[in-house]
Design an enzyme around this catalytic site. Structure first.
Site, short mmCIF file in Angstrom:
data_model
loop_
_atom_site.label_atom_id
_atom_site.label_comp_id
_atom_site.label_asym_id
_atom_site.label_seq_id
_atom_site.Cartn_x
_atom_site.Cartn_y
_atom_site.Cartn_z
N GLN A 159 1.98 -6.02 -3.26
CA GLN A 159 2.41 -6.13 -1.86
C GLN A 159 3.69 -5.31 -1.66
OE1 GLN A 159 1.45 -9.51 -3.46
NE2 GLN A 159 -0.45 -8.52 -2.93
N ASP A 214 0.81 -1.22 0.00
CA ASP A 214 0.00 0.00 0.00
C ASP A 214 0.84 1.27 0.00
OD1 ASP A 214 -2.16 -1.73 0.13
OD2 ASP A 214 -2.27 -1.63 2.31
N GLY A 273 -4.55 -4.29 -3.78
CA GLY A 273 -5.54 -3.26 -4.08
C GLY A 273 -4.76 -2.02 -4.47
P1 GDP Z 1 -0.81 0.34 -3.50
O1 GDP Z 1 -1.37 -0.95 -3.05
O2 GDP Z 1 0.66 0.45 -3.29
O3 GDP Z 1 -1.20 0.69 -4.92
O4 GDP Z 1 -1.46 1.46 -2.56
P2 GDP Z 1 -3.00 1.55 -2.13
O5 GDP Z 1 -3.78 2.04 -3.29
O6 GDP Z 1 -3.46 0.32 -1.47
O7 GDP Z 1 -2.91 2.61 -0.98
C1 GDP Z 1 -2.40 3.88 -1.18
C2 GDP Z 1 -3.48 4.90 -0.81
O8 GDP Z 1 -2.89 6.17 -0.69
C3 GDP Z 1 -4.55 5.05 -1.88
O9 GDP Z 1 -5.75 5.41 -1.26
C4 GDP Z 1 -4.02 6.20 -2.72
O10 GDP Z 1 -5.06 6.90 -3.39
C5 GDP Z 1 -3.41 7.05 -1.68
N1 GDP Z 1 -2.23 7.84 -2.09
C6 GDP Z 1 -1.24 7.51 -2.95
N2 GDP Z 1 -0.29 8.47 -2.96
C7 GDP Z 1 -0.69 9.42 -2.08
C8 GDP Z 1 -0.13 10.64 -1.62
O11 GDP Z 1 0.97 11.05 -2.01
N3 GDP Z 1 -0.84 11.34 -0.68
C9 GDP Z 1 -2.04 10.91 -0.20
N4 GDP Z 1 -2.67 11.65 0.72
N5 GDP Z 1 -2.61 9.76 -0.62
C10 GDP Z 1 -1.92 9.02 -1.54
P1 IMO Z 2 -0.88 -4.19 -2.26
O1 IMO Z 2 -0.44 -4.73 -3.59
C1 IMO Z 2 -0.95 -4.61 2.05
C2 IMO Z 2 -0.97 -8.69 3.65
C3 IMO Z 2 -2.23 -9.13 4.36
C4 IMO Z 2 -1.63 -10.12 5.34
C5 IMO Z 2 -0.51 -10.78 4.55
C6 IMO Z 2 -0.91 -12.08 3.88
O2 IMO Z 2 -2.19 -3.49 -2.31
O3 IMO Z 2 0.19 -3.39 -1.63
P2 IMO Z 2 -2.47 -12.77 1.86
O4 IMO Z 2 -3.85 -12.36 1.49
O5 IMO Z 2 -1.45 -12.42 0.82
O6 IMO Z 2 -2.38 -14.19 2.28
O7 IMO Z 2 -2.11 -11.91 3.16
O8 IMO Z 2 -0.16 -9.84 3.54
N1 IMO Z 2 -1.19 -8.17 2.28
C7 IMO Z 2 -1.14 -6.88 1.95
N2 IMO Z 2 -0.98 -5.78 2.71
N3 IMO Z 2 -1.05 -4.49 0.72
C8 IMO Z 2 -1.19 -5.57 -0.06
O9 IMO Z 2 -1.16 -5.53 -1.40
C9 IMO Z 2 -1.28 -6.85 0.55
N4 IMO Z 2 -1.44 -8.11 0.09
C10 IMO Z 2 -1.38 -8.91 1.15
O10 IMO Z 2 -2.86 -8.06 5.01
O11 IMO Z 2 -1.03 -9.43 6.41
MG MG Z 3 -2.88 -1.66 -1.79
#
Ligand code: GDP
Ligand code: IMO
Ligand code: MG
Length: 428
Positions: A222, A13, A40
């Site tokens: 991840q 994330d 996600g």
């Molecule tokens: P990913 O899994 O690495 O693609 O990240 P996620 O989408 O799960 O989580 C990142 C969250 O932070 C999302 O809600 C993005 O819209 C948000 N986001 C990404 N970059 C920034 C930033 O620079 N500032 C803020 N406030 N939100 C951000």
């Molecule tokens: P993105 O691509 C954050 C975490 C789960 C759990 C562990 C194992 O959005 O960064 P799993 O479902 O893979 O068996 O879960 O890994 N996890 C993530 N945490 N971002 C993700 O993906 C994750 N994918 C799995 O929360 O701790």
């Molecule tokens: Mg994510």
């Protein structure tokens, strides 16, 4: 041409989706190399928010190609929902999306097994996203998995039924209640849907693209601290999230890897269980969670929040051979008088800069305090506008990691980025 890799350096994330989308203009192909619908990846532009789970984050650029690599595990049901949602925005992605025949399928019984196994673990559960990731990769390495290419074979149903029976036997041992029929029906419909996409020998295609000079960006899922080998085992995911995973997850040779772009949040978050030395359990953590909207894009779970951990970052920079860094969510840190970053750990009275083997070891972080900034930076787009203390924060990180930070993200929108080339220490 080389394959550049963008991957997360923390616990996921970090903002991979946003940055891959923003960088897609510089590439011809975006290729996801591992993970599955546990990911996600959030993208925002034109005041719209999209979350992708399986589909690469380059998909919104209609002139670019996207590949789902052999390293992924695909749940056809989640995939269909993703495609349907995109169709709701008038997008037809069939032409631009290729799926490796060697990627593996997540069966409904994989999801049930995931849930049954987690439930049985009680308080020591992994905190899995319950998408069936662990069981699907288990079947892959156990040489029993079903692959996307199998859908085209005459004995697909036979193979499916065999695997399903194996799973049902295992589930029985957990004594876990299930209602498979509706799940199976939904899955079979989704399989027929998936069948209408372009299945390819991904490894040949990607190397052909390389040979013809196409620029390829490999998109990780991840984060490196969740890597099956190097993460905080067993609190990890089931794939290699680190750079080598791009080679095995796409079929490209190590020598073809070019830039390795490591992305990290200006602080840390983690969803699910496992060690998190800099975690903030009081109101500062709550403040980061609220300001940063730290709730999982896949499960909606609140993310655990804490200060930046340079011990973990040094480790993942090393593992991945990171050549440049992107720092996201710098805007979330506005308004703190002091920012803390962990530079070492104290374990059993001894100071160390290494990640411990044993995830149960109590770890006390050694913090360095840096001055914060009060300015709202979310509308800033040029390096000259950035507060001095933010530049100082970045400079400190660069010094500690020995790698330049080339982009700072200051908001969720595609355009909310500041390019830093030639600004700081590491750029001369
Ligand atoms: P990913 O899994 O690495 O693609 O990240 P996620 O989408 O799960 O989580 C990142 C969250 O932070 C999302 O809600 C993005 O819209 C948000 N986001 C990404 N970059 C920034 C930033 O620079 N500032 C803020 N406030 N939100 C951000
Ligand atoms: P993105 O691509 C954050 C975490 C789960 C759990 C562990 C194992 O959005 O960064 P799993 O479902 O893979 O068996 O879960 O890994 N996890 C993530 N945490 N971002 C993700 O993906 C994750 N994918 C799995 O929360 O701790
Ligand atoms: Mg994510």
């Amino acid at each position: 041409m080389k394959v550049d890799v963008l991957l997360g350096l923390q616990w996921g994330d970090e903002g991979k989706g946003k940055l891959v989308d923003a960088l897609t203009r510089d590439y011809d192909v975006i290729a996801r190399f591992q993970g599955g619908p546990n990911a996600g990846h959030t993208l925002e532009f034109n005041n719209q928010k999209h979350v992708l789970h399986t589909i690469p984050s380059g998909i919104f650029h209609s002139d670019k190609l996207n590949l789902i690599g052999n390293g992924l595990v695909i749940d056809p049901v989640v995939f269909k929902k993703e495609v349907d949602r995109l169709a709701g925005f008038g997008m037809n992605i069939r032409k631009n999306l290729f799926i490796s025949k060697k990627s593996h399928l997540i069966l409904p019984t994989h999801r049930l097994l995931d849930a049954a196994s987690e439930t049985s673990k009680g308080t020591s559960k992994i905190g899995s996203t319950l998408k069936g990731i662990g069981p699907a990769y288990t079947d892959k390495t156990g040489r029993e998995g079903l692959r996307v290419g199998d859908i085209l074979e005459d004995n697909f149903l036979e193979k499916y039924n065999y695997l399903k029976e194996q799973h049902l036997n295992k589930i029985k041992q957990f004594d876990y209640p299930i209602d498979l029929e509706p799940l199976e029906k939904e899955w079979m419909t989704a399989i027929e849907f998936l069948r209408t996409f372009q299945f390819v020998n991904g490894e040949y295609l990607v190397n052909e693209w390389l040979g013809t000079g196409l620029r390829i960006l490999a998109e990780g899922a991840q984060g490196s601290m969740l890597d099956i080998d190097f993460g905080s085992y067993p609190y990890v995911t089931s794939s290699n999230t680190t750079c080598a995973g791009a080679c095995t997850g796409l079929g490209v040779a190590p020598g073809t890897i070019g830039n390795v772009i490591g992305i990290f949040k200006a602080y840390c978050t983690r969803v699910g269980s496992g060690p998190f030395p800099t975690e903030l359990l009081e109101e500062t953590g709550e403040r980061l969670r609220t300001t940063g909207r730290e709730f999982g894009a896949t499960t909606g779970r609140p993310r655990r929040c804490g200060w930046l951990d340079l011990v973990a970052l040094r480790y993942t920079v090393m593992l991945n051979g990171v050549t440049s860094l992107i720092m996201t969510k710098a805007d979330v840190l506005s308004g703190f008088d002091t920012l803390r970053v962990a530079t070492a750990y104290i374990i059993n009275g001894k100071t160390t800069t290494e990640i411990p083997f044993d995830t149960d070891t109590p770890v006390e972080p050694v913090f360095t305090d840096l001055p914060g900034w009060s300015e709202d930076i979310s509308e800033m787009r040029s390096k000259d506008e950035l507060p001095e203390n933010l530049k100082g924060y970045i400079r400190y990180i660069e010094e500690q990691l020995g790698v330049p930070v080339t982009i700072v993200s200051v908001g969720p929108d595609r355009e909310a980025t500041v390019h830093l080339s030639s600004l700081l220490m590491a750029h001369g």
